[in-house]
Design a protein around this motif. Structure first.
Motif, mmCIF file in Angstrom:
data_model
loop_
_atom_site.group_PDB
_atom_site.id
_atom_site.type_symbol
_atom_site.label_atom_id
_atom_site.label_comp_id
_atom_site.label_asym_id
_atom_site.label_seq_id
_atom_site.Cartn_x
_atom_site.Cartn_y
_atom_site.Cartn_z
ATOM 1 N N GLY A 79 -10.512 -6.219 -1.266
ATOM 2 C CA GLY A 79 -9.428 -7.122 -0.876
ATOM 3 C C GLY A 79 -8.081 -6.402 -0.974
ATOM 4 N N GLU A 80 -7.229 -6.681 0.006
ATOM 5 C CA GLU A 80 -5.899 -6.054 -0.006
ATOM 6 C C GLU A 80 -5.144 -6.458 -1.270
ATOM 7 N N ASN A 81 -5.445 -7.673 -1.773
ATOM 8 C CA ASN A 81 -4.822 -8.153 -3.009
ATOM 9 C C ASN A 81 -5.099 -7.206 -4.177
ATOM 10 N N VAL A 82 -6.324 -6.666 -4.226
ATOM 11 C CA VAL A 82 -6.693 -5.768 -5.330
ATOM 12 C C VAL A 82 -5.974 -4.417 -5.177
ATOM 13 N N VAL A 83 -5.901 -3.924 -3.938
ATOM 14 C CA VAL A 83 -5.199 -2.645 -3.695
ATOM 15 C C VAL A 83 -3.723 -2.800 -4.070
ATOM 16 N N GLU A 84 -3.150 -3.932 -3.661
ATOM 17 C CA GLU A 84 -1.728 -4.174 -3.945
ATOM 18 C C GLU A 84 -1.495 -4.231 -5.461
ATOM 19 N N GLU A 85 -2.370 -4.965 -6.158
ATOM 20 C CA GLU A 85 -2.193 -5.143 -7.602
ATOM 21 C C GLU A 85 -2.415 -3.842 -8.373
ATOM 22 N N LYS A 86 -3.509 -3.144 -8.031
ATOM 23 C CA LYS A 86 -3.895 -1.975 -8.829
ATOM 24 C C LYS A 86 -3.115 -0.723 -8.449
ATOM 25 N N CYS A 87 -2.622 -0.644 -7.206
ATOM 26 C CA CYS A 87 -1.929 0.584 -6.774
ATOM 27 C C CYS A 87 -0.498 0.332 -6.336
ATOM 28 N N PHE A 88 -0.344 -0.426 -5.246
ATOM 29 C CA PHE A 88 0.967 -0.481 -4.598
ATOM 30 C C PHE A 88 2.035 -1.164 -5.448
ATOM 31 N N SER A 89 1.664 -2.213 -6.196
ATOM 32 C CA SER A 89 2.679 -2.906 -7.013
ATOM 33 C C SER A 89 2.723 -2.372 -8.441
ATOM 34 N N ASN A 90 1.888 -1.379 -8.732
ATOM 35 C CA ASN A 90 1.824 -0.868 -10.107
ATOM 36 C C ASN A 90 2.680 0.391 -10.236
ATOM 37 N N PRO A 91 3.804 0.292 -10.941
ATOM 38 C CA PRO A 91 4.711 1.443 -11.019
ATOM 39 C C PRO A 91 4.093 2.659 -11.717
ATOM 40 N N HIS A 92 3.005 2.440 -12.471
ATOM 41 C CA HIS A 92 2.382 3.568 -13.183
ATOM 42 C C HIS A 92 1.337 4.281 -12.335
ATOM 43 N N LYS A 93 1.060 3.765 -11.148
ATOM 44 C CA LYS A 93 0.015 4.378 -10.325
ATOM 45 C C LYS A 93 0.605 5.170 -9.172
ATOM 46 N N ASN A 94 -0.106 6.188 -8.749
ATOM 47 C CA ASN A 94 0.342 6.970 -7.606
ATOM 48 C C ASN A 94 -0.067 6.247 -6.328
ATOM 49 N N ARG A 95 0.904 5.563 -5.710
ATOM 50 C CA ARG A 95 0.561 4.728 -4.558
ATOM 51 C C ARG A 95 0.235 5.550 -3.320
ATOM 52 N N ASP A 96 0.524 6.847 -3.376
ATOM 53 C CA ASP A 96 0.244 7.687 -2.214
ATOM 54 C C ASP A 96 -1.187 8.231 -2.203
ATOM 55 N N SER A 97 -1.980 7.899 -3.227
ATOM 56 C CA SER A 97 -3.321 8.483 -3.298
ATOM 57 C C SER A 97 -4.342 7.690 -2.483
ATOM 58 N N ILE A 98 -3.944 6.545 -1.975
ATOM 59 C CA ILE A 98 -4.893 5.674 -1.266
ATOM 60 C C ILE A 98 -4.237 5.137 0.015
ATOM 61 N N LEU A 99 -5.025 5.113 1.086
ATOM 62 C CA LEU A 99 -4.483 4.662 2.375
ATOM 63 C C LEU A 99 -5.311 3.495 2.898
ATOM 64 N N ILE A 100 -4.627 2.497 3.460
ATOM 65 C CA ILE A 100 -5.356 1.409 4.119
ATOM 66 C C ILE A 100 -5.656 1.849 5.546
ATOM 67 N N VAL A 101 -6.939 1.876 5.901
ATOM 68 C CA VAL A 101 -7.331 2.353 7.234
ATOM 69 C C VAL A 101 -7.310 1.211 8.246
ATOM 70 N N ARG A 102 -7.938 0.078 7.896
ATOM 71 C CA ARG A 102 -7.904 -1.064 8.803
ATOM 72 C C ARG A 102 -8.291 -2.354 8.085
ATOM 73 N N LYS A 103 -7.875 -3.461 8.691
ATOM 74 C CA LYS A 103 -8.275 -4.767 8.173
ATOM 75 C C LYS A 103 -9.683 -5.048 8.686
ATOM 76 N N MET A 104 -10.480 -5.761 7.884
ATOM 77 C CA MET A 104 -11.886 -5.934 8.234
ATOM 78 C C MET A 104 -12.205 -7.273 8.884
ATOM 79 N N GLY A 105 -11.259 -8.217 8.874
ATOM 80 C CA GLY A 105 -11.515 -9.505 9.530
ATOM 81 C C GLY A 105 -12.372 -10.462 8.703
#
Ligand code: ATP
Ligand code: ZN
Length: 304
Positions: A79-105
């Motif tokens: 879920g994008e929610n998990v990526v956002e919580e664990k990486c993108f919104s987490n200042p202690h994580k390297n947000r550049d280490s993971i890329l969203i390729v596509r939405k799955m529908g």
């Protein structure tokens, strides 16, 4: 985790999916439609695909972003929610280490603020000084910071919706899809703060040429299946003069095939791929401009 299975091979892709939960069945169904043959055993961490250089790792969804960042697997569906919580919104994580390729529908939901039914809620400022229970403290704290609202975040791993009745929180911030769980707990959704669905993610690290090729093939298959599931093949007979109108009615229509019916030029057969959902309203509009024998067919694969 067993060390042997956590070593990342350089000639096979490793893709992590949720072992057991809301995203599991849809993820596995997608792989089946992509022609990937797994002899799946849920007690095995890594499951090999028999006819494609890919292995599936079955894990808890919360761990998927971390595994990708740490190089334990190349790809994941989460879920994008998990990526956002664990990486993108987490200042202690390297947000550049993971890329969203596509939405799955699939796996659509929203992270929303909800309050007890009896609370008179006018806006986010009403949450000033309250306690808000959530499993998404990073996304929530960012949201509150932007809204300039000071509130105490009560972090809970699950069953967040019962926190107000236990008097450990005044409001909650939780995932909602239909709102049924909230309603049955005497809560109302007041503010959606993050819209989510399942996404395919990859490690930002460079793949070997062999893995790059496997990834391109996999992505082409996934794209083909998802495009096909959103599209329909439409066939109909219609008056020649209605063609311009029909082109406007069919959602996302590509260049149609047009064949004359009979010899007087008055009627034609139209075959087309509609790239968006075809609703009953669309069919009714087609009938209204004179279309007959309308057939709407599912499409199995679309390869551009
Ligand atoms: P795990 O045991 O893997 O940690 P979980 O209990 O955290 O599982 P699920 O409830 O299976 O996870 O939800 C997985 C994902 O499904 C969520 O992160 C979210 O992206 C999506 N989802 C879709 N609708 C909902 C919903 N109504 N409630 C919760 N998650 C939803
Ligand atoms: Zn989880």
């Amino acid at each position: 985790m067993n060390l042997e299975s956590s070593k990342l091979p350089s000639h096979r892709l490793r893709l992590a999916i949720q072992k057991s939960g809301r995203l599991t069945e849809k993820s596995l169904a997608l792989f089946l439609q992509c022609g990937l043959d797994f002899d799946l055993r849920k007690d095995r961490l890594v499951n090999e695909c028999k006819n494609f250089p890919i292995d599936l790792m079955l894990v808890r969804d919360d761990d998927i972003p971390e595994y990708i960042s740490d190089g334990v697997c190349h790809l994941g569906i989460v879920g994008e929610n998990v990526v956002e919580e664990k990486c993108f919104s987490n200042p202690h994580k390297n947000r550049d280490s993971i890329l969203i390729v596509r939405k799955m529908g699939f796996g659509s939901c929203r992270l929303s603020l909800a309050v007890p039914d009896k609370m008179n809620f006018q806006g986010v400022k009403d949450l000033e000084g309250t306690r808000i229970a959530t499993s998404y403290p990073m996304i929530l704290s960012q949201y509150l910071k932007q809204a300039r609202v000071e509130a105490k975040i009560v972090e809970l791993a699950g069953s967040v919706e019962i926190a107000p009745s236990l008097k450990i929180a005044d409001a909650i911030c939780d995932l909602v899809s239909t709102g049924g769980t909230l309603r049955s707990n005497g809560m109302k959704e007041v503010l959606p703060i993050f819209k989510s669905q399942a996404v395919l993610v990859r490690s930002a690290a460079t793949f070997t040429p062999e893995l790059d090729l496997a990834f391109a093939r996999l992505l082409q298959r996934i794209n083909g299946v998802i495009h096909a599931s959103e599209s329909k093949y439409i066939m109909m007979n219609a008056p020649t003069v209605a063609l311009k109108e029909i082109r406007k009615i069919i959602p996302g229509m590509e260049e149609p095939s047009i064949m004359p019916l009979g010899t007087n030029g008055e009627r034609i057969a139209i075959h087309a791929v509609a790239r968006e959902t075809v609703f009953w309203e669309t069919i009714e509009q087609l009938k209204a401009v004179g279309a007959t024998s309308i057939l709407v067919l599912p499409i199995e694969k679309i390869i551009a």
